[in-house]
Write a protein that holds these residues in place. Structure first.
Motif, short mmCIF file in Angstrom:
data_model
loop_
_atom_site.label_atom_id
_atom_site.label_comp_id
_atom_site.label_asym_id
_atom_site.label_seq_id
_atom_site.Cartn_x
_atom_site.Cartn_y
_atom_site.Cartn_z
N SER A 18 -1.66 1.28 -10.83
CA SER A 18 -2.78 0.55 -10.24
C SER A 18 -2.56 -0.94 -10.47
O SER A 18 -2.11 -1.35 -11.54
N HIS B 196 1.36 1.35 -3.85
CA HIS B 196 0.20 1.16 -4.73
C HIS B 196 -1.09 1.71 -4.13
O HIS B 196 -2.13 1.64 -4.76
N GLY B 197 -0.98 2.23 -2.91
CA GLY B 197 -2.18 2.78 -2.29
C GLY B 197 -2.94 1.71 -1.54
O GLY B 197 -2.87 0.53 -1.89
N ALA C 173 0.82 -1.21 0.00
CA ALA C 173 0.00 0.00 0.00
C ALA C 173 0.85 1.25 0.00
O ALA C 173 0.45 2.28 -0.55
N THR D 5 -0.57 5.10 -7.10
CA THR D 5 -0.24 6.44 -6.66
C THR D 5 0.47 7.12 -7.83
O THR D 5 1.43 6.57 -8.35
N ASP E 299 -6.00 0.96 -1.53
CA ASP E 299 -6.97 0.23 -2.35
C ASP E 299 -6.34 -0.41 -3.58
O ASP E 299 -7.02 -0.98 -4.43
#
Ligand code: HEM
Ligand code: HEM
Ligand SMILES: [Ca+2]
Ligand SMILES: [Ca+2]
Ligand SMILES: [Cu+2]
Lengths: 488, 221, 293
Positions: C248, C235-236, C232, C242, C238
Motif C-alpha cells: 500500500s 498498487h491497485g 494502479a 495488492t 486506490d
C-alpha cells in the motif's frame, strides 16, 4: 616455653597493611562516589576521556574495595591479632618477616598495575574476576605467600588451641584459594595461535552456561569468603577485646562456623535464578540461601549477646557503637539476601538497584565499619599513642550511619520500583513502560545515593585524618591498654 | 571432638576444605557436559564480531547491560524469545551480566540496526532523550584489535574444537590470508554508516572499534 | 514494647510505606501480580524481622546481665562462656534445615516444577485471551493501544511523536514527500523485505511523474491523474496495494515494514518478525495511520 611475661609483638607488617587499607579504602570509595554521581548526572562521564566513563570506572571501584581495601584490611588485622591469639611474635621468625615484606610489596605493586590495566580496558569481563591472566598470577602468588605466613605462624604458636578468629581466617584463605583458581582458568591466546595478537588476552576455559555456573559459584563465595568469613573473624577478636567481655557461647560459635562453611557454597546459584541453568540447581540455591540466615545470624547474635548488660559501653565508646551497628547491618544483609533469593522475589529484584542496595548495606554497614573499627582499636597499640579525637569518631559514626541508611533505602525503593515497572502492563495487556521511562524515574534515587556516597566518603576522610593525627600528635601511652581503647 | 580439631591445624584446615568442596562437586560438575551443547544451527562468531565482543568487554558494557532474557512474558514482549542454554555454547566468557541499568541486549540485533547504533553510540541522549548511557565517541577513532580476535578464533578451534573452518590456522601467514575477509565484513558495516572518519579508516584497511562493535551487536539475535 | 523497638519498627514501616507509595503512584497494582505481592511481602519480612530481632538483643544490653560458666582457655585475654545455644535460634535452624531437605528431596521433585513449562502455559493462555478480547476492538481502542506499543517498541528510532528524530528514521507524521515519490518513480525501489522483485525504475516521467507524485504525497486527495494507471496495475486503483505484488502506498504499510524490515535511503528499519502479534500490528497500524492526518 610458656612464659607469663608480656610478649613484644612486631607490628611492622600490620602497620604497612593498615596504610594500604586506608589508601585503597579512600580510592575505592572516591571512585564509588564518582560512579554513583555519574548515574545521576551523566555529563560526569566525560571528565577523563575514554578512561572516565561509568563502565570503565565501575570495575575499578569493585576491585579496589574488594582486592584493595578489604583484603588489605584482612592482612593488616591478621598481622596484628594473629600474633596475639597464637601468643607468638612474628619477629621470632626471620623467614616469616621476610616473606611478609615480599608479600606486601608484591601486593602493593600488583594492585597498582592491575588497576591501571582495568583503566586501559584490559579486562576478562567476569564480575570480580576482571584481571587478565598475568595479574591473576600475582594474586595467586600473594595469596600463597600469605598462606605460608599464616601456616608458619600457626606452626610456631605457643597457644595450643586455635581461637575462633583464626578458624575464620583459615577458611578465608582456603576458600578464596580454591574459588579463585577454578574461576580464573583461562588460556592465553597468544601462545596457542603461533604468536598472534595481544599476549595479555585470554579466553575462559568454560563456555556459556558452564562459565556462568563457575563464575557465580565463585562470585557468591568470593562474597562469602571475602566479605563475610574474615569479617566475622574480625568481630570475634575485636569486640570482646575492646569490651573486655567474654564470648557469650562457645557452642554458638562452633555451630555458626561449621554451619556457615557447609551451607554457604550451595547458595551460589541464587545469582542465576530464571537463567538457563537447570531448575534443580536454582532450587538448591534458593533453599540453601534461606537456610543461610541461621548460621549468619548465629554469629551476629553471639556478638550482641556478648555485650549483654553493657549498655554504658555502647553509649560511651564509639568503637563499640561501630561494632554493634556492624552486627546489625550484617543481620540486615543476611536476611535481605535470602529473601531476594526466593524465586518470585528474585524475578523483581534481579537486575535492579535493589541488588546494589543489598550489597552496600553489607559492605558499608558491615565490612567497612568493622575494618575501620579494627583499625581504631589497633592504632593506639601499634603506635603507642592515644586515639586523637573521640568527638571526631562520634561525628564520623553518625555521618556514615546516615549515609548507609540513605544508600540502602534509596536503592531499595529504586529497585522495587524499577522491577515492577518492567513487568507492568496497561489496561489492554501490553507493556506499560518503555525502558527509558524506567530509567528517568530513578533520577531522584540516584541523586540521593550520590549524596550518601559523598557523606560516607567524608566520614572515611575523617577516619583517615583521625588515624593520621593519632600517629603524629596522639598522646604517648606508657603502657598498652588491656581493653578499652584510650581516646582523647 | 571439636576441641581436638581446634588443636590440630592440619586436620582443621582439611576439614574446612572437605566441607566447602561438597557443593561445587554436586552442583556444578554433573551439568557440565550437558550445558555445553550448542543449538543445532549455532555458528561461532566471525573474527570481526569477536573483535566487537572485545570492545564490549573493554568498554565494559556488562556494567549496565544484560544478555539474558528470562522466561517472563514481560521480558519476551520487550526483548523477544527467552534465552536458551545452547545459544551460549561458544561464548567465552558468558556475558549475561547482573545489572540492567540499560536494557537487555541478547537479541538487540533483531530490532536495532547499524545506522541506529552509529548515532546512538555517538550520543545516546540525543537519540533517546533522558538516556544516562555514556557517549562512546572514542570508539570511532580507536582501532579494533582484529589480530587478537583471530588468535582467539584459532585458540578455541585448537583447544575446544569450536567449529571454525580448517583455514583458521596458527601463525602470521594464515592470519594475513584471512584478514581480507575481515576487512570486507567491516566494509559492509561501514557502508551503512555515515561517519566519514570511519569510512576513511576502513578504506585504509583499519577497523575502527565502532565497526567491530556494531558487527557484534548485529549478531546478537 | 520499649522505645528502641518502637523506633526500629517505625523505621521499617516508614520504608515499606514509602515503597508502596512510590509504586502505586506509577499506576502499578501490587496485588494483581503475585510476583509483586510476594516481593512486597518479602520486603516487609526483611525490614520487620531485622528491626525486631536486632532491637530485642540490643535491648538486652540495657536490661540483662552477663552470666555463665567461663571456659578455662583464654586468648590474648579473651574468655569464652559455655552458655547453651539460644533456643529460638537453635530450633529455627533445625526447622529451616529440615524444611530445605524436604523441599529439595521431596517437595520440589513432586511438584515437577519447570520454569519454561510455567512460562509456556501462562503465555499461551494469555495470548489466546488477548487476541480474543481485542478481536473486534474499536478504532479508538486500537489507536490507544497502538500508541503505548509504539512508545515501547518504536520511539527509540521514530521518536515519541513519530517525527523520526530529525531524519534518523521515517517521519511518520507526514505522508511520503513529493521528492521521495519522485525519486522512487525515477529509480525504482527494492527495499522492503517482502517483495523479491521490487519496483522497476522509470515507471513514469516528466509531467506525469510530477502529477502522480503530488497526488500520492498529498494523500490521494483531489482528482486522480490519469497517469496513475501506471501505478494502479501493481498498487491497485486506490493505492492500497495488492497482496504479493506491491505494498500500500496509501499511508504507511505497517505490515510489510514491521514484519520484514526495510533498507531504504534513510537507513535500515529492523524486521520485528513475530515479536509484534497480529492484534498489536492492527493497533500499530491504526496509530501510525492516525499520525499523518
Ligand atoms: C545469608 C547471606 C546472603 C545471601 C543468601 C545473599 C543473597 C544474595 C542474592 C540473592 C543476591 C542477588 C543476586 C541477583 O539476583 O543478582 C546477592 C547479591 C550480592 N550480595 Fe548477597 N547475600 C547474602 C549476604 C551478603 C553479604 C553479607 C554481603 C556483603 C557484605 C553480600 C554481598 C552481595 C554482593 C556483592 C552481591 C552482588 C553480586 C552481583 O554482582 O550481582 N551478600 N546476594
Ligand atoms: C562511598 C561509598 C560507596 C559508594 C558511593 C559506592 C557506590 C557504588 C555504585 C554506584 C556501584 C554501582 C552500582 C550499579 O551499577 O548500579 C557500586 C557497586 C559496588 N560496590 Fe560500591 N560504593 C561505595 C563503597 C563500597 C565499598 C566500601 C565496598 C566494599 C567494601 C563496595 C562494594 C561494591 C560492590 C561489590 C559493587 C558491585 C555490586 C553489584 O555488582 O551488584 N562499595 N558501588
Ligand atoms: Ca582472570
Ligand atoms: Ca553485579
Ligand atoms: Cu550470593
Amino acid at each position: 616455653m610458656q612464659s607469663n611475661a608480656a610478649l613484644e609483638y612486631d607490628y611492622s607488617l600490620a602497620k604497612k597493611f593498615t596504610f594500604l587499607t586506608i589508601l585503597f579504602g579512600f580510592l575505592g570509595m572516591l571512585v564509588g562516589t564518582i560512579i554513583a554521581a555519574q548515574l545521576a548526572f551523566p555529563e560526569l562521564n566525560y571528565l577523563l576521556g575514554e578512561y572516565g566513563t561509568f563502565s570503565r570506572l565501575r570495575p575499578i571501584h569493585t576491585n579496589t574495595v574488594i582486592f584493595g581495601f578489604t583484603v588489605s584490611g584482612v592482612f593488616a588485622t591478621w598481622f596484628y591479632f594473629g600474633q596475639r591469639v597464637l601468643k607468638v611474635s612474628i619477629a621470632e621468625s626471620r623467614f616469616l618477616m621476610v616473606l611478609g615484606n615480599i608479600q606486601f610489596w608484591l601486593y602493593f605493586l600488583g594492585a597498582l598495575a592491575a588497576t591501571v590495566s582495568l583503566l586501559l580496558g584490559i579486562s576478562a569481563s567476569k564480575e570480580y574476576a576482571q584481571y587478565e591472566w598475568p595479574f591473576d598470577i600475582v594474586v595467586v602468588l600473594v595469596w600463597v605467600l600469605w598462606g605460608i605466613n599464616m601456616m608458619g605462624l600457626i606452626g610456631i604458636r605457643r597457644e595450643k588451641a586455635l581461637y575462633i578468629s583464626v578458624w575464620y581466617y583459615l577458611a578465608c584463605f582456603l576458600g578464596i584459594a580454591m574459588l579463585y583458581l577454578f574461576n580464573n582458568m583461562e588460556i592465553p591466546t597468544y601462545f596457542t595461535s603461533g604468536g598472534l595478537g595481544n599476549p595479555l588476552h585470554s579466553v575462559s576455559m568454560y563456555a556459556g552456561t558452564n562459565d556462568a555456573l563457575v563464575q557465580w559459584w565463585y562470585g557468591h563465595n568470593a562474597v562469602a569468603f571475602g566479605f563475610t568469613v574474615p569479617i566475622v573473624g574480625m568481630i570475634y577478636y575485636f569486640l570482646p577485646k575492646e569490651s573486655g567481655q567474654a564470648i557469650y557461647s562457645y557452642k554458638l560459635s562452633l555451630l555458626s562456623f561449621w554451619g556457615l562453611m557447609f551451607v554457604y557454597l550451595w547458595a551460589g546459584s541464587h545469582h542465576l535464578l530464571w537463567s538457563t541453568v537447570p531448575d534443580w540447581m536454582q532450587t538448591m540455591g534458593s533453599a540453601f540461601s534461606v537456610v543461610l540466615i541461621l548460621p549468619s545470624w548465629g554469629s551476629a547474635i553471639n556478638m550482641l549477646l556478648t555485650m549483654k548488660g553493657e549498655w554504658n559501653q555502647l553509649t560511651e565508646n564509639p568503637l563499640i557503637k561501630f561494632m554493634v551497628l556492624a552486627s546489625t547491618f550484617y543481620m540486615l544483609s543476611t536476611i535481605e539476601g535470602p529473601i531476594q533469593a526466593i524465586k518470585s522475589v528474585n524475578a523483581i529484584a534481579h537486575f535492579t538497584d535493589w541488588i546494589p542496595g543489598h550489597v552496600h548495606d553489607g559492605v558499608l554497614g558491615w565490612v567497612a565499619f568493622m575494618i575501620m573499627a579494627s583499625i581504631f582499636h589497633m592504632a593506639p597499640r601499634m603506635f603507642k599513642k592515644e586515639l586523637y579525637s573521640k568527638k571526631l569518631m562520634e561525628a564520623q559514626f553518625w555521618l556514615q550511619t546516615t549515609a548507609v541508611v540513605l544508600y540502602f533505602t534509596s536503592m531499595w525503593i529504586a529497585g522495587i520500583t524499577q522491577g515492577m515497572m518492567w513487568r507492568a502492563v496497561d489496561e489492554y495487556g501490553n507493556l506499560m513502560y518503555s525502558f527509558i521511562d524506567t530509567v528517568t524515574v530513578l533520577h531522584p534515587y540516584y541523586t540521593i545515593r550520590a549524596l550518601s556516597g559523598v557523606m560516607y566518603l567524608t566520614g572515611f576522610i575523617m577516619f583517615a585524618y583521625n588515624i593520621y593525627k593519632t600517629m603524629v600528635a596522639g598522646k604517648e601511652l606508657s603502657q598498652e591498654p588491656q581493653f578499652r581503647t584510650p581516646m582523647a | 571432638m571439636f576441641h581436638w580439631l581446634e588443636k590440630n591445624p592440619f586436620f582443621f584446615a582439611s576439614a574446612i576444605s572437605i566441607v566447602i568442596s561438597f557443593a561445587g562437586l554436586i552442583e556444578i560438575v554433573p551439568n557440565f557436559s550437558k550445558a555445553a551443547r550448542p543449538l543445532v544451527d549455532l555458528k561461532p562468531r566471525t573474527v570481526l564480531e569477536l573483535a566487537g565482543k572485545e570492545v564490549y568487554k573493554k568498554d565494559n558494557c556488562i556494567a549496565c547491560h544484560s544478555q539474558l532474557i528470562r522466561p517472563f512474558k514481560s521480558e519476551t514482549d520487550r526483548y523477544g524469545k527467552y534465552s536458551l542454554s545452547g545459544e551460549y555454547a561458544y561464548d567465552r566468557p558468558f556475558l549475561w551480566g547482573s545489572k540492567r541499568t540499560g536494557p537487555d541486549l541478547h537479541r538487540v540485533g533483531n530490532y536495532r540496526t547499524t545506522d541506529w547504533h552509529e548515532a546512538h553510540m555517538k550520543n545516546p541522549s540525543k537519540i533517546v532523550p533522558g538516556s544516562i548511557m555514556p557517549a562512546y565517541k572514542h570508539q570511532f577513532t580507536n582501532v579494533a584489535d582484529i589480530e587478537t580476535a583471530y588468535a582467539e578464533a584459532v585458540t578455541v578451534r585448537n583447544v575446544f574444537h569450536t567449529p571454525y573452518g580448517p583455514e583458521f590456522k596458527s601463525g602470521k601467514a594464515a592470519w594475513e590470508a584471512h584478514k581480507p575477509k575481515v576487512l570486507a565484513d567491516a566494509k559492509k558495516i561501514a557502508d551503512e554508516m555515515q561517519d566519514e572518519g570511519v569510512k576513511k579508516m576502513v578504506a585504509e584497511g583499519k577497523v575502527p572499534e565502532i565497526v567491530a562493535l556494531i558487527a557484534y551487536l548485529n549478531s546478537l539475535k | 514494647m520499649n522505645s528502641l523497638m518502637i523506633k526500629t519498627l517505625g523505621f521499617a514501616a516508614l520504608l515499606i510505606l514509602a515503597t508502596i507509595f512510590v509504586v502505586t503512584k506509577l499506576n502499578i497494582d501490587i496485588f494483581a501480580d503475585s510476583v509483586n505481592a510476594l516481593t512486597i511481602a518479602g520486603a516487609i519480612a526483611v525490614a520487620t524481622i531485622t528491626s525486631a530481632v536486632a532491637a530485642k538483643y540490643i535491648n538486652q544490653m540495657k536490661t540483662d546481665t552477663t552470666s555463665g560458666k567461663l571456659a578455662e582457655e583464654n586468648w590474648d585475654g579473651i574468655g569464652e562462656y559455655e552458655n547453651e545455644l539460644p533456643s529460638g535460634w537453635a530450633y529455627t535452624f533445625l526447622a529451616v534445615f529440615m524444611w530445605s531437605m524436604w523441599y529439595g528431596l521431596a517437595g520440589y521433585p513432586i511438584w515437577a516444577y519447570s520454569q519454561i513449562g510455567e512460562y509456556n502455559e501462562e503465555v499461551l493462555a494469555y495470548n489466546a485471551k488477548f487476541e480474543e478480547t481485542h478481536k473486534n476492538a474499536s478504532e479508538e481502542t486500537l489507536k490507544e493501544m497502538g500508541e503505548s506499543i509504539f512508545l515501547v517498541q518504536c520511539q527509540q528510532c521514530h521518536g515519541a511523536t513519530g517525527d523520526g528524530l530529525s531524519g534518523r528514521a521515517q517521519d511518520l507524521t507526514k505522508h511520503y514527500s513529493k521528492e521521495e515519490v519522485l525519486n522512487i518513480i525515477k529509480n525504482g525501489q527494492n527495499a522492503l523485505g517482502a517483495f523479491p522483485g521490487g519496483m522497476p525504475a522509470g515507471m513514469a516521467s516528466g509531467a506525469d511523474a510530477e502529477a502522480i507524485a503530488a497526488y500520492v504525497a498529498g494523500g490521494f486527495k483531489g482528482e486522480k491523474p490519469a497517469a496513475f494507471a501506471a501505478c494502479a496495475s501493481c498498487h491497485g486503483a486506490d493505492g492500497k496495494g495488492t497482496p504479493m505484488v506491491a505494498p500500500s502506498i496509501h499511508g504507511y504499510d505497517i505490515h510489510n515494514v514491521v514484519s520484514k524490515g526495510k533498507k531504504g535511503k534513510i537507513g535500515r528499519m529492523p524486521a520485528f518478525g513475530s515479536m509484534i502479534t497480529p492484534v498489536q500490528e492492527k493497533a500499530l497500524t491504526a496509530y501510525v495511520q492516525s499520525l499523518a492526518k
